[in-house]
Design an enzyme around this catalytic site. Structure first.
Site, PDB file in Angstrom:
ATOM      1  N   GLY A 297      72.628   5.047  18.005  1.00  0.00           N
ATOM      2  CA  GLY A 297      73.184   6.012  17.071  1.00  0.00           C
ATOM      3  C   GLY A 297      72.220   6.361  15.949  1.00  0.00           C
ATOM      4  O   GLY A 297      70.998   6.334  16.113  1.00  0.00           O
ATOM      5  N   SER A 298      72.773   6.626  14.767  1.00  0.00           N
ATOM      6  CA  SER A 298      72.033   7.278  13.682  1.00  0.00           C
ATOM      7  C   SER A 298      70.923   6.454  13.049  1.00  0.00           C
ATOM      8  O   SER A 298      70.172   6.987  12.222  1.00  0.00           O
ATOM      9  CB  SER A 298      73.013   7.710  12.589  1.00  0.00           C
ATOM     10  OG  SER A 298      73.953   8.633  13.095  1.00  0.00           O
ATOM     11  N   VAL A 299      70.779   5.182  13.386  1.00  0.00           N
ATOM     12  CA  VAL A 299      69.688   4.406  12.784  1.00  0.00           C
ATOM     13  C   VAL A 299      68.329   5.023  13.076  1.00  0.00           C
ATOM     14  O   VAL A 299      67.371   4.833  12.325  1.00  0.00           O
ATOM     15  CB  VAL A 299      69.687   2.927  13.258  1.00  0.00           C
ATOM     16  CG1 VAL A 299      70.848   2.161  12.695  1.00  0.00           C
ATOM     17  CG2 VAL A 299      69.633   2.827  14.760  1.00  0.00           C
ATOM     18  N   VAL A 300      68.217   5.813  14.146  1.00  0.00           N
ATOM     19  CA  VAL A 300      66.919   6.363  14.537  1.00  0.00           C
ATOM     20  C   VAL A 300      66.533   7.589  13.710  1.00  0.00           C
ATOM     21  O   VAL A 300      65.428   8.118  13.863  1.00  0.00           O
ATOM     22  CB  VAL A 300      66.898   6.741  16.032  1.00  0.00           C
ATOM     23  CG1 VAL A 300      67.362   5.579  16.895  1.00  0.00           C
ATOM     24  CG2 VAL A 300      67.748   7.968  16.305  1.00  0.00           C
TER      25      VAL A 300
END
Length: 682
Positions: free
Chosen positions: A383-386
């Site tokens: 998810g959005s950690v990248v």
């Protein structure tokens, strides 16, 4: 005339005898001289070679194993030690016959009881037929036995015994001797094997010791087994060692034999034990053995051997134990279709792994099992950690700049397919955000717009998405610079690269999902390396578990440092300082920003201050919708000393802050057990 002739013949005969004798003496002399010359030639020219051949035949070197090196944590506490055991060993002599070992096994079996669990039918039959009289009796029962060769006769007799177990059943005493005989038979010439390496009683030691003179090759020795003072939860990282009974792993046997191992040697067969086998194994002792016939007549130790060197790890044992407990507790409260929880804590400035923990969960049964290695081999859609890597790639490609990065967050509509940010599903919360602000509120729309810009695609709401599929390679190339989607290089075998979804034009819509972390899958160690790269100024450093290789002190503890692991920079990310500051500012605002949609506000209570990126991915388990929560963070924000990365796949769709609750517990444990926050500058 006759007399004259007779007289003449007498005179001729008398003179010919000395001549013949002289001729024979000359021939013998020449032969003797040739023999002496040949002996001198052999002695002078080939003497050294022949002497070496004699020595090779009569003087042989016997080798014995030594104690393996131990493994210590960063503070010097023993993680893997050696427990010694009294043992009964057997060294096979030169040209020892099966009948000799049979006699020794029967005698030894009177004083020593061994396990017969692994005694095979073949072992039992070989023991039975080593007795010549039994062999003859069995052969007489085999039809047409005389029509076979000697070797084939034995094979036929062997099959006959195995196929008629009721006729040739061994007594308990014979089974004991047969198990001993099997171990002896498996030994190589002048190699030492354990007959019994654990559980030898004092009575057995006394009995065997008293009768050693009657037991050729049998000795009283010592064996070692691995023990784990801090429990087995970390054992999956440390690895295992094959037993003497199992011997060399079948898939590496030829390689190991070429390196001087014997088939029944113990060897590291997984993870750190395997990775650092050359260091841990030590050097075998060497004993010069004089052999006369089949008997060893003299033994002189030439080299006592050297215990294996020790490993000192970067892991803090106390913190590792606490980290594993926290991860397990978080998973126990997850429920539903949750499949595990994983966490990595590391130093971003040198790659030292301070702790790595993980558990797997079977959603059907709810059973939870320790699996710290899930951090390196379990690929998860994070998810959005990248998004920090996504913004970095856009800055490097030039589609935005530190001074010009503002875009409007609004739902993206391509060919009737709509995708939006979590806070703006219907376009009622359209807001303008710059790159740092997009990270703060975790804007999916912003990331998708960056992907389209990098692909050179002019976005028109509602129009078909005709982006060049090379955008997959471009985005992944930037992600790779941070360690996402490639191996981190950690010093453990078995690391995976993660998983890439299909690319190509038929999947072009998935490029938008890739931009905000909802397509490709990464490991937790990759997320930790990625966040470390941002924290340390753009250097992708290889993670490592071993800090140094050390000898052994006189007291048996850690000795002098023989080799140290230094930071290994795998690549430098192509960000300028100004560009990197944009990303760092965004990660800081995730926790400490002022926007009502910031995603990491719950982490603001952590001291020293942290910077972070939360992640929520829409995932599925067996057709059912789930969410995966993740987190990548570092602290302190101004002078990073530690990175915490974690992942919790396949939680219930209503899960919201499990990741942040776990992160707060991990940071509290770190500052308490590893490093004092009072001495760390913010």
């Amino acid at each position: 005339m006759t007399n004259r002739e007779t007289g003449r013949h007498k005179n001729n005969g008398g003179s010919s005898i000395p001549f013949r004798m002289n001729f024979l003496f000359i021939i013998v002399g020449l032969l003797f001289a040739a023999l002496v010359g040949q002996l001198a030639y052999l002695q002078i020219i080939y003497g050294a070679r022949f002497q070496a051949e004699v020595n090779r035949t009569d003087n042989t070197v016997e080798t014995n194993n030594v104690q393996r090196g131990m493994i210590f944590d960063s503070t010097g506490r023993v993680l893997v030690g050696n427990r010694s055991h009294q043992a009964i060993t057997y060294t096979k002599g030169v040209n020892v016959l099966s009948t000799d070992m049979y006699k020794t096994a029967n005698k030894l079996g009177k004083y020593l009881n061994v396990s017969t669990v692994s005694l095979t039918k073949r072992n039992a039959a070989d023991y039975y037929l080593t007795d010549v009289n039994r062999l003859k009796t069995v052969e007489s029962s085999v039809p047409n036995i005389k029509s076979f060769s000697v070797n084939d006769r034995y094979d036929k007799a062997l099959d006959f015994v195995i196929n008629h177990p009721s006729r040739y059943r061994l007594t308990a005493q014979q089974q004991n001797a047969a198990a001993i005989f099997a171990k002896m038979s498996g030994a190589y010439q002048l190699s030492t094997t354990y007959i019994k390496d654990q559980g030898v009683t004092n009575s057995e030691l006394a009995e065997v010791g008293e009768h050693l003179g009657e037991l050729p090759g049998v000795k009283i020795g010592t064996s070692w087994s691995r023990n784990y003072p801090y429990g087995s939860s970390i054992k999956s990282i440390l690895g295992t060692v094959s037993s003497e009974k199992v011997g060399l792993p079948s898939d590496r046997v030829n390689q190991l034999l070429s390196q001087g191992y014997s088939r029944n040697d113990s060897v590291g067969q997984s993870y750190l034990e395997e990775q650092y086998e050359p260091v841990l194994r030590g050097t075998k002792s060497q004993t010069e053995v004089d052999v006369s016939g089949t008997q060893i007549t003299k033994e002189v130790q030439k080299y006592a051997g050297q215990k294996g060197d020790n490993l000192q790890l970067t892991i803090n044992a106390g913190f590792q134990k606490r980290l594993q407990a926290l991860v397990k507790s978080a998973e126990q409260g997850a429920g539903g279709n949750s499949t595990g929880t994983y966490a990595v804590v590391m130093n971003p400035n040198n790659g030292a792994v301070i702790g790595m923990a993980g558990v797997d969960r079977n959603p059907s049964s709810g059973k939870i099992t320790d699996n710290a290695l899930g951090t390196i081999n379990n690929a998860i859609t994070m998810g959005s950690v990248v998004k920090g890597a996504m913004v970095s790639g856009a800055l490097m490609s030039g589609v935005i700049s530190p001074s010009n990065s503002t875009l409007t967050d609004s739902p993206i509509n391509v060919g009737g397919m709509k995708k939006s940010s979590w806070f703006n599903h219907n376009g009622g919360s359209n807001i303008a955000v710059d790159a740092s602000g997009a990270l703060e509120v975790s804007s999916n729309s912003y990331m998708m717009q960056l992907a389209m810009k990098e692909a050179g695609y002019n976005y028109v709401p509602g129009a078909a998405l005709t982006m060049n599929p090379n955008i997959f390679n471009k985005l992944r190339g930037y992600f790779n610079q941070f360690g996402l989607g490639v191996k981190t290089g950690i010093d453990l075998p078995g690391e995976t690269t993660g998983l890439q979804g299909p690319s190509g034009f038929s999947n072009i819509g998935k490029a938008l999902d890739l931009s905000f972390g909802n397509y490709d899958a990464y490991t937790t160690i990759q997320v930790a390396q990625y966040m470390s790269t941002i924290a340390n100024g753009g250097y992708r450093i290889r993670p490592h578990l071993v800090s140094s290789i050390r000898g052994t002190s006189s007291s048996g503890g850690l000795g002098a440092v023989k080799d140290s692991v230094t930071p290994d920079v795998m690549n430098k990310v192509g960000l300028t300082k100004a560009q990197l500051n944009v990303v760092k500012q965004g990660l800081y605002q995730v926790v400490h920003g002022s926007n009502q949609y910031k995603t990491g506000g719950e982490l603001s209570s952590i001291k020293p201050e942290i910077s972070a990126k939360t992640g929520t991915a829409q995932t599925f388990y067996k057709g059912g919708e789930t969410v995966t929560l993740s987190l990548a963070s570092y602290a302190p924000s101004k002078h990073p000393q530690v990175v915490v990365a974690l992942a919790m796949p396949n939680l219930g769709v209503n899960a919201e802050s499990n990741n942040m609750a776990l992160a707060k517990q991990i940071y509290a444990a770190y500052w308490k057990m590893v490093e004092s926050s009072s001495t760390t500058a913010e």
